[in-house]
Design a protein around this motif. Structure first.
Motif, PDB file in Angstrom:
ATOM      1  N   THR A 237      35.653  26.921  32.629  1.00 57.01           N
ATOM      2  CA  THR A 237      34.948  27.577  33.730  1.00 57.01           C
ATOM      3  C   THR A 237      35.499  28.964  34.046  1.00 57.01           C
ATOM      4  O   THR A 237      34.897  29.711  34.817  1.00 57.01           O
ATOM      5  CB  THR A 237      35.014  26.718  35.009  1.00 57.01           C
ATOM      6  N   GLY A 238      36.661  29.312  33.472  1.00 55.08           N
ATOM      7  CA  GLY A 238      37.228  30.638  33.703  1.00 55.08           C
ATOM      8  C   GLY A 238      38.311  30.676  34.757  1.00 55.08           C
ATOM      9  O   GLY A 238      38.677  31.742  35.241  1.00 55.08           O
ATOM     10  N   LYS A 239      38.875  29.524  35.102  1.00 54.84           N
ATOM     11  CA  LYS A 239      39.880  29.463  36.173  1.00 54.84           C
ATOM     12  C   LYS A 239      41.092  30.338  35.867  1.00 54.84           C
ATOM     13  O   LYS A 239      41.526  31.127  36.704  1.00 54.84           O
ATOM     14  CB  LYS A 239      40.308  28.015  36.395  1.00 54.84           C
ATOM     15  N   THR A 240      41.633  30.207  34.640  1.00 55.62           N
ATOM     16  CA  THR A 240      42.820  30.982  34.268  1.00 55.62           C
ATOM     17  C   THR A 240      42.503  32.474  34.235  1.00 55.62           C
ATOM     18  O   THR A 240      43.253  33.302  34.754  1.00 55.62           O
ATOM     19  CB  THR A 240      43.348  30.520  32.893  1.00 55.62           C
ATOM     20  N   THR A 241      41.357  32.812  33.642  1.00 52.68           N
ATOM     21  CA  THR A 241      40.969  34.224  33.500  1.00 52.68           C
ATOM     22  C   THR A 241      40.782  34.885  34.851  1.00 52.68           C
ATOM     23  O   THR A 241      41.254  36.008  35.089  1.00 52.68           O
ATOM     24  CB  THR A 241      39.667  34.328  32.686  1.00 52.68           C
ATOM     25  N   LEU A 242      40.102  34.192  35.777  1.00 58.64           N
ATOM     26  CA  LEU A 242      39.754  34.811  37.055  1.00 58.64           C
ATOM     27  C   LEU A 242      40.900  34.806  38.056  1.00 58.64           C
ATOM     28  O   LEU A 242      40.967  35.654  38.940  1.00 58.64           O
ATOM     29  CB  LEU A 242      38.529  34.108  37.649  1.00 58.64           C
ATOM     30  N   SER A 243      41.823  33.842  37.920  1.00 58.37           N
ATOM     31  CA  SER A 243      42.953  33.807  38.860  1.00 58.37           C
ATOM     32  C   SER A 243      44.088  34.727  38.410  1.00 58.37           C
ATOM     33  O   SER A 243      44.960  35.073  39.211  1.00 58.37           O
ATOM     34  CB  SER A 243      43.472  32.374  39.031  1.00 58.37           C
TER      35      SER A 243
END
Length: 528
Positions: A237-243
Motif C-alpha cells: 500500500t506504500g506505507k514505508t514509502t510514504l512514511s
C-alpha cells in the motif's frame, strides 16, 4: 523402577558455562562466522538462510489456555488454544535440548521505548545470528539498566528442536507458543527469526490494553512542529514509502503504542523488506544495511559478496534487520506526542475508492476494523481478477484480544485528541487493475502532505454515494477530476457495478464481528 528426573530449570540453564550473555554486535558477528551460520557481505551485513521456512508459520502458533487469560482471548484460527500440561512437557524438552548444546546466547532488553510502559525481556537463542537479530530489533539497555534488568517475559528459541505432533500436541515439527501465566514464548522447529519479533508484538497487543494503551501495527513520524502522524497499511500500500519523509523524523516503521502521554515505538530496530531494494528508491533502508545488519534469504554474489536484491529465487520475503540508529532523521528515543493525523492506506485494485477521503470517527473505526487492500491478478495461482483482502486492525495475525476492544480504544483516542483521519487509496484509478492505471505517486504525496499540514481538515467535500466517504473537491497539486473516482472512469455503469461489488465485500467481511459493533457498522460502512 524409579525414573530419573531429567528436567532443568531456566535459571539453571542460564548458569551453564556454554551460555554467552549479552555479547556485543562485533562479537556476535564473529560467532556467526565462526559457527558457519552465515557469511559476511561486501556491505558488512551478515547474510543467512532460514531453511525451508522463509516466513511466519501462522498455523503453528498457539496460546496456552490458562485460567487468567481464557476469557480475554479471541480464540479461533489465529489464536489457537494449547493445553498447559502439553506446554510444560514441551518446555522441559526444549530446555533439556538447549542444555546439551555447545553454545547458547542471551540478550536482555526491552519492548517499548517509553520507560514508563516498557516490557523487560530476555531472549535465549540456540543460534548466534538469531541473538544478533534480537539485539538489532529490540531495545538495548544501558549498562546501568542491564545491571538492574529483571525480565518479565522470556523468548526461548530452539530452531534445531523438532516437535513430534503425535506426542507434543503441535500441528507440525514447528511451534510458536505463548504462555501468559508462565511469561514465556517457546519457539522451535523454524529458523525464521521474524517469529521472535511478531511474538513480542502479539504479547504487547495483549498486555498494553490493560494499561489503557492502544497497540498499533503502523509506522509513525513527526514534523518540525511536533505534529505526529500514523500510517496504517498492509503490504503493497506504500506505507514505508510514504512514511519515509525527509522533512519528517521517523519514530518507527512497524509497531507502536499510544498512551495518555503520546506515541512510542515498541521496537528498537527495523525489519525491512528487501525485494527490489535500490538506493534510488529507498536510500534510508539501502544505506542502513551495513555492519551488524542481518540479511535473511538475500542472494549474494559468491565472488563480490554484493547482495542481489532483485533475485527472489529463495523467497520474495527477503528481509534486513538493523537498528533504528542506522537511519538518519529519527526520533531517539522513539517517543513523541499525540497524533494529529492518521492515514489509512489501501491499494484498491477495483479502482473505486476515492484517492483520499476524510473519515468520521465511526468511519475510522469501521475501516480500522476492516483493514482493506486487494491482491492483484497474477500474484497467486488462480487469481484472475482483483481479490479483496481484509486484515483486522491492519494486523489480524497478532491480535490476542477481540477486535472490538482495539477499535473502541481508537475511537476514544480520536475523540480525546481531536485527530483527523484519512483513507488514502494508492491503488487504481480510471478503472480496475488491467483497465485503469495506478495512482501517480506524486499525487498521493501531495494528498498526504495536504492532510499532514491540516489543509484538508476543513476543506470542502462531497459525499461518495456508495461508500459514504467525504471526498475533498480540491487538493493542491492534484487534478480535481482525479479526486472523484466515478468521474475518472470512462464507463459510469462499469464503475457503479465495481463499486457496488466492493461495498458488498466490505459488508460481508464485517459480518464476522460479533461483539456488538452494529453502531460502527451502520454509521461507518458503505451506504448500500
Amino acid at each position: 523402577m524409579n525414573t530419573v528426573d531429567k528436567s532443568i530449570k531456566l535459571a539453571e540453564l542460564l548458569q551453564l558455562e556454554a551460555v554467552q550473555h549479552n555479547l556485543s554486535v562485533p562479537r556476535l558477528v564473529e560467532k556467526v562466522l565462526e559457527r558457519q551460520e552465515g557469511t559476511l557481505t561486501a556491505t558488512g551485513a551478515v547474510q543467512v538462510h532460514t531453511g525451508k521456512y522463509t516466513g511466519r508459520s501462522p498455523q503453528d502458533k498457539f496460546i496456552v489456555d490458562e485460567e487468567s487469560v481464557t476469557s480475554k482471548i479471541d480464540w479461533g484460527n489465529v489464536n489457537q488454544p494449547f493445553s498447559a500440561e502439553l506446554f510444560d512437557s514441551l518446555y522441559n524438552k526444549v530446555l533439556r535440548y538447549l542444555s546439551e548444546q555447545d553454545e547458547l546466547f542471551t540478550f536482555n532488553g526491552f519492548a517499548g521505548a517509553d520507560a514508563r510502559y516498557r516490557l523487560p525481556i530476555l531472549v535465549v537463542n540456540e543460534y548466534a545470528w538469531h541473538n544478533l537479530f534480537a539485539k538489532q530489533l529490540f531495545i538495548r539497555p544501558t549498562e546501568e539498566e542491564l545491571a538492574e534488568h529483571d525480565p518479565q517475559f522470556t523468548i526461548i528459541s530452539a530452531p534445531g528442536f523438532k516437535a513430534d505432533p503425535a506426542v507434543d500436541g503441535t500441528h507440525s515439527e514447528t511451534f510458536i507458543i505463548v504462555s501468559f501465566e508462565r511469561k514465556v514464548i517457546l519457539i522451535g522447529g523454524t529458523e525464521y527469526a521474524g517469529e521472535m519479533k511478531k511474538s513480542i508484538f502479539s504479547i504487547m497487543n495483549y498486555l498494553l490494553p490493560e494499561q489503557n494503551i492502544l497497540p498499533m501495527h503502523c509506522s509513525a513520524n513527526v514534523g518540525t512542529e511536533g505534529d505526529v502522524a500514523l500510517f496504517f497499511g498492509l503490504s503493497g500500500t506504500g506505507k514505508t514509502t510514504l512514511s519515509a519523509d525527509p522533512k519528517r523524523r521517523l519514530i518507527g516503521d512497524d509497531e507502536h503504542g499510544w498512551s495518555s502521554s503520546g506515541v512510542f515505538n515498541i521496537e528498537g530496530g527495523c525489519y525491512a523488506k528487501c525485494v527490489n531494494l535500490s538506493e534510488e528508491k529507498e536510500p534510508q533502508i539501502y544505506n542502513a544495511i551495513r555492519f551488524g545488519a542481518v540479511l535473511e534469504n538475500v542472494v549474494v554474489n559468491e565472488d563480490s559478496r554484493l547482495p542481489d536484491y532483485d533475485d527472489v529465487s529463495l523467497t520474495e520475503n527477503t528481509r534486513a534487520a538493523y537498528p533504528l540508529q542506522a537511519i538518519d532523521n529519527i526520533v531517539d528515543p522513539s517517543v513523541a506526542g499525540h497524533p494529529t493525523t492518521i492515514i489509512f492506506l489501501t491499494a484498491d485494485a477495483f479502482g473505486v475508492l476515492p484517492p483520499i477521503s476524510r473519515l468520521t470517527k465511526e468511519q475510522a473505526m469501521y475501516h480500522f476494523l476492516s483493514g482493506y487492500t486487494s491482491k492483484l491478478a497474477g500474484t497467486e495461482r488462480g487469481i484472475t481478477s482483483p481479490v479483496a483482502t481484509f486484515s483486522t486492525c491492519f494486523g489480524s495475525p497478532f491480535l490476542p484480544r477481540r477486535a472490538g476492544e482495539y477499535a473502541k480504544m481508537l475511537g476514544e483516542m480520536i475523540d480525546q485528541h481531536n485527530v483527523s483521519v484519512y483513507l488514502v487509496n494508492t491503488g487504481w484509478t480510471g478503472g480496475e487493475y488491467g483497465v485503469g492505471q495506478r495512482m501517480k505517486l506524486q499525487y498521493t504525496r501531495s494528498m498526504v502532505q495536504a492532510a499532514l499540514e491540516g489543509e484538508l481538515r476543513n476543506a470542502e467535500t462531497v459525499q461518495d454515494q456508495i461508500f459514504g466517504l467525504q471526498v475533498p473537491t480540491h487538493v493542491p497539486g492534484v487534478p480535481d477530476e482525479v479526486l472523484q473516482p466515478a468521474k475518472a472512469w470512462k464507463d459510469p455503469q462499469a464503475y457503479e457495478v465495481k463499486a457496488q461489488e466492493l461495498a458488498m465485500k466490505f459488508k460481508d467481511n464485517f459480518k464476522h464481528f460479533s461483539e456488538g459493533l452494529d453502531a460502527i457498522k451502520n454509521a461507518g460502512g458503505p451506504l448500500i
